[in-house]
Design an enzyme around this catalytic site. Structure first.
Site, PDB file in Angstrom:
ATOM      1  N   ASP A 114       0.764  -1.013   0.284  1.00 55.97           N
ATOM      2  CA  ASP A 114      -0.064  -0.037  -0.034  1.00 55.97           C
ATOM      3  C   ASP A 114       1.057   1.450  -0.068  1.00 55.97           C
ATOM      4  OD1 ASP A 114      -2.195  -1.265  -0.066  1.00 55.97           O
ATOM      5  OD2 ASP A 114      -2.123  -1.536   2.088  1.00 55.97           O
ATOM      6  N   HIS A 165      -4.617  -2.254  -6.058  1.00 55.01           N
ATOM      7  CA  HIS A 165      -3.806  -1.043  -6.389  1.00 55.01           C
ATOM      8  C   HIS A 165      -5.036   0.204  -6.550  1.00 55.01           C
ATOM      9  CE1 HIS A 165       0.181  -2.890  -8.422  1.00 55.01           C
ATOM     10  NE2 HIS A 165      -0.501  -3.554  -6.692  1.00 55.01           N
TER      11      HIS A 165
HETATM   12  P1  GTP Z   1      -0.847  -3.339  -2.800  1.00 57.80           P
HETATM   13  O1  GTP Z   1      -0.472  -3.998  -4.109  1.00 57.80           O
HETATM   14  O2  GTP Z   1      -1.926  -3.594  -1.698  1.00 57.80           O
HETATM   15  O3  GTP Z   1       0.759  -2.835  -2.201  1.00 57.80           O
HETATM   16  O4  GTP Z   1      -1.097  -1.674  -3.196  1.00 57.80           O
HETATM   17  P2  GTP Z   1      -0.261   0.054  -3.500  1.00 57.80           P
HETATM   18  O5  GTP Z   1       0.620   0.648  -2.969  1.00 57.80           O
HETATM   19  O6  GTP Z   1      -1.127   0.156  -4.419  1.00 57.80           O
HETATM   20  O7  GTP Z   1      -1.268   0.684  -2.861  1.00 57.80           O
HETATM   21  P3  GTP Z   1      -2.808   1.249  -2.238  1.00 57.80           P
HETATM   22  O8  GTP Z   1      -3.548   1.477  -3.885  1.00 57.80           O
HETATM   23  O9  GTP Z   1      -3.718   0.512  -1.535  1.00 57.80           O
HETATM   24  O10 GTP Z   1      -2.929   2.739  -1.205  1.00 57.80           O
HETATM   25  C1  GTP Z   1      -2.272   3.694  -1.852  1.00 57.80           C
HETATM   26  C2  GTP Z   1      -3.013   5.157  -1.148  1.00 57.80           C
HETATM   27  O11 GTP Z   1      -1.912   6.286  -1.287  1.00 57.80           O
HETATM   28  C3  GTP Z   1      -4.309   4.590  -1.864  1.00 57.80           C
HETATM   29  O12 GTP Z   1      -5.544   5.269  -1.820  1.00 57.80           O
HETATM   30  C4  GTP Z   1      -3.963   6.318  -3.355  1.00 57.80           C
HETATM   31  O13 GTP Z   1      -4.818   7.011  -3.855  1.00 57.80           O
HETATM   32  C5  GTP Z   1      -3.165   7.126  -2.203  1.00 57.80           C
HETATM   33  N1  GTP Z   1      -1.384   7.804  -2.693  1.00 57.80           N
HETATM   34  C6  GTP Z   1      -0.953   7.241  -3.670  1.00 57.80           C
HETATM   35  N2  GTP Z   1      -0.023   8.040  -4.240  1.00 57.80           N
HETATM   36  C7  GTP Z   1      -0.380   9.098  -2.991  1.00 57.80           C
HETATM   37  C8  GTP Z   1       0.206  10.889  -2.706  1.00 57.80           C
HETATM   38  O14 GTP Z   1       1.221  10.972  -3.427  1.00 57.80           O
HETATM   39  N3  GTP Z   1      -0.793  11.478  -2.070  1.00 57.80           N
HETATM   40  C9  GTP Z   1      -1.525  11.216  -1.159  1.00 57.80           C
HETATM   41  N4  GTP Z   1      -2.221  11.721  -0.776  1.00 57.80           N
HETATM   42  N5  GTP Z   1      -2.085  10.018  -1.554  1.00 57.80           N
HETATM   43  C10 GTP Z   1      -2.008   8.953  -2.689  1.00 57.80           C
HETATM   44  P1  IMP Z   2      -3.038 -12.657   2.980  1.00 52.70           P
HETATM   45  O1  IMP Z   2      -1.737 -12.188   1.440  1.00 52.70           O
HETATM   46  O2  IMP Z   2      -4.479 -12.327   2.355  1.00 52.70           O
HETATM   47  O3  IMP Z   2      -2.451 -14.098   2.673  1.00 52.70           O
HETATM   48  O4  IMP Z   2      -2.558 -11.804   3.948  1.00 52.70           O
HETATM   49  C1  IMP Z   2      -1.327 -12.372   4.504  1.00 52.70           C
HETATM   50  C2  IMP Z   2      -0.907 -10.964   5.364  1.00 52.70           C
HETATM   51  O5  IMP Z   2      -0.763 -10.158   4.285  1.00 52.70           O
HETATM   52  C3  IMP Z   2      -1.931  -9.937   6.103  1.00 52.70           C
HETATM   53  O6  IMP Z   2      -1.403  -9.237   6.981  1.00 52.70           O
HETATM   54  C4  IMP Z   2      -2.217  -8.917   5.354  1.00 52.70           C
HETATM   55  O7  IMP Z   2      -3.103  -7.785   5.258  1.00 52.70           O
HETATM   56  C5  IMP Z   2      -1.051  -8.875   4.320  1.00 52.70           C
HETATM   57  N1  IMP Z   2      -1.388  -8.120   3.052  1.00 52.70           N
HETATM   58  C6  IMP Z   2      -1.635  -8.971   1.762  1.00 52.70           C
HETATM   59  N2  IMP Z   2      -1.947  -8.530   0.453  1.00 52.70           N
HETATM   60  C7  IMP Z   2      -1.841  -7.010   1.128  1.00 52.70           C
HETATM   61  C8  IMP Z   2      -1.885  -5.854   0.250  1.00 52.70           C
HETATM   62  O8  IMP Z   2      -2.628  -5.776  -0.502  1.00 52.70           O
HETATM   63  N3  IMP Z   2      -1.951  -4.380   1.149  1.00 52.70           N
HETATM   64  C9  IMP Z   2      -1.586  -4.635   2.087  1.00 52.70           C
HETATM   65  N4  IMP Z   2      -0.817  -6.068   3.256  1.00 52.70           N
HETATM   66  C10 IMP Z   2      -1.411  -6.452   2.275  1.00 52.70           C
HETATM   67 MG    MG Z   3      -2.550  -1.634  -1.341  1.00 55.03          MG
END
Ligand code: GTP
Ligand code: IMP
Ligand code: MG
Length: 330
Positions: A13, A42
């Site tokens: 995230d 994402h």
């Molecule tokens: P995973 O693959 O699940 O690890 O996710 P991810 O790395 O793509 O991130 P995800 O979208 O779950 O969470 C990032 C959050 O931050 C989202 O709500 C985005 O919209 C937000 N976001 C990303 N970059 C920025 C930024 O520079 N500023 C702000 N305010 N929000 C951001």
């Molecule tokens: P699982 O991948 O669903 O088996 O979860 C294992 C661990 O990884 C838990 O702590 C989840 O919260 C974490 N996890 C899995 N996918 C994500 C993701 O995309 N973002 C953040 N945590 C994750």
């Molecule tokens: Mg995410």
């Protein structure tokens, strides 16, 4: 650029989705490949709409980009088909024949047994276990996926051979890795750069850049250690309290962790860093597009990161929108 890998440096995230979407548009990327599975959401904020993508690559925002789901990925066909519809990408999205399938029984098992770790309950761990037991169903076994099947490693390597640009979209973060993370509080696969390339069928010598994405603070969903964890009230006060994209759970929060970042850089061989959410740490930076527009505190933080970690911070996130980025590559 030709083959750039994007991975998370903390616990997922970090904002990889938004960084991938930006790079796809800015660099006119020919193809992107999504690794991992539906446990990862994402977020892409594009043309007034917020997408929480769990299968379709975030690079969909660039209409000329070919979109692939990796051989090592785990596919939930319902989620995939729904997202294809939502994003309107039919005709330019493919799934590798050998990606494995998440079935209802996997989701049931995850929901019944995943509480110890705090899994996302999406069936990913049990589906991977079945693949290891050599009893999984693969994408090629499902009639509804037939129109989307491809030999993804062949396609990606062909595009690179022809001088094209490919993005490898990692999911989750370095310390959720099954191998390098805080075991047993980890996900079911290795999330580091080498592993995501392996999932995609891209060999290590093809990679030109590895962008490790860090958030300006650390968040973690589910159980497991989080050094310097703030109380919920303090996280709320600082504006760091987030909700997970897939499960809606609250994310735990802590300040930026230099030791973890250093280790993530080593494990992934980072050539560049992206720091997202600088606007949450320093609200006056919201929407900035140039380094000069950042406040002196924000600049100081970025310089401190570069001095301590010895890798250039090339991309800085200043808001959730795809173009809310300071791009220092040029
Ligand atoms: P995973 O693959 O699940 O690890 O996710 P991810 O790395 O793509 O991130 P995800 O979208 O779950 O969470 C990032 C959050 O931050 C989202 O709500 C985005 O919209 C937000 N976001 C990303 N970059 C920025 C930024 O520079 N500023 C702000 N305010 N929000 C951001
Ligand atoms: P699982 O991948 O669903 O088996 O979860 C294992 C661990 O990884 C838990 O702590 C989840 O919260 C974490 N996890 C899995 N996918 C994500 C993701 O995309 N973002 C953040 N945590 C994750
Ligand atoms: Mg995410």
């Amino acid at each position: 650029m030709p083959c750039t890998v994007i991975v998370g440096g903390f616990f997922g995230d970090e904002g990889k989705g938004k960084i991938v979407a930006y790079l796809a548009l800015k660099d006119r990327v020919d193809a992107t490949v999504r690794t991992g599975s539906v446990n990862a959401g994402h977020t892409v904020v594009w043309k007034g709409k917020t997408y929480g993508l769990r299968m379709v690559p975030s690079a969909f925002v660039y209409e000329k980009c070919r979109l692939y789901v990796a051989s090592g990925a785990n596919v939930n066909p319902q989620v995939f088909l729904k997202e294809v519809e939502e994003t309107g990408v039919k005709g330019r999205v493919w799934v590798d024949r050998h990606s494995s399938i998440i079935e209802a029984k996997h989701i049931e098992e995850d929901r019944a047994t995943g509480k110890r770790i705090g899994t996302t309950g999406q069936g990913v761990g049990p589906a991977i276990a079945d693949r290891v037991r050599r009893i999984a169903r693969l994408a090629k076994d499902l009639p509804e996926l037939k129109p989307y099947l491809a030999d993804v490693p062949v396609e990606l390597n062909r595009i690179l051979d022809e001088g094209g640009k490919v993005l490898v979209e990692g999911t989750q973060g370095t310390f959720l890795s099954l191998i390098h993370g805080t075991y047993p509080y980890v996900t079911g696969r290795d999330t580091t750069a080498s592993a995501v390339c392996s999932e995609a069928g891209i060999g290590p010598k093809r990679v030109t850049d590895v962008v490790v994405v860090f958030k300006a603070y650390v968040t973690r969903v589910g159980k497991g250690p989080l050094e310097g964890e703030l109380s919920r009230d303090e996280a709320l006060r600082r504006g760091w309290l987030e909700r997970a994209t897939v499960t809606g759970r609250e994310r735990r929060a802590a300040p930026f962790n230099f030791n973890l970042a250093k280790r993530a850089i080593m494990l992934n061989t980072a050539t560049q860093l992206a720091i997202t959410k600088i606007d949450i740490l320093y609200p006056e930076c919201s929407g900035a597009r140039t380094f000069e527009e950042l406040s002196s505190e924000a600049k100081r933080f970025i310089r401190e990161v570069e001095e301590k970690l010895r890798v250039p911070v090339t991309l800085i996130g200043t808001g959730p929108g795809v173009y809310d980025v300071v791009d220092r590559r040029f």
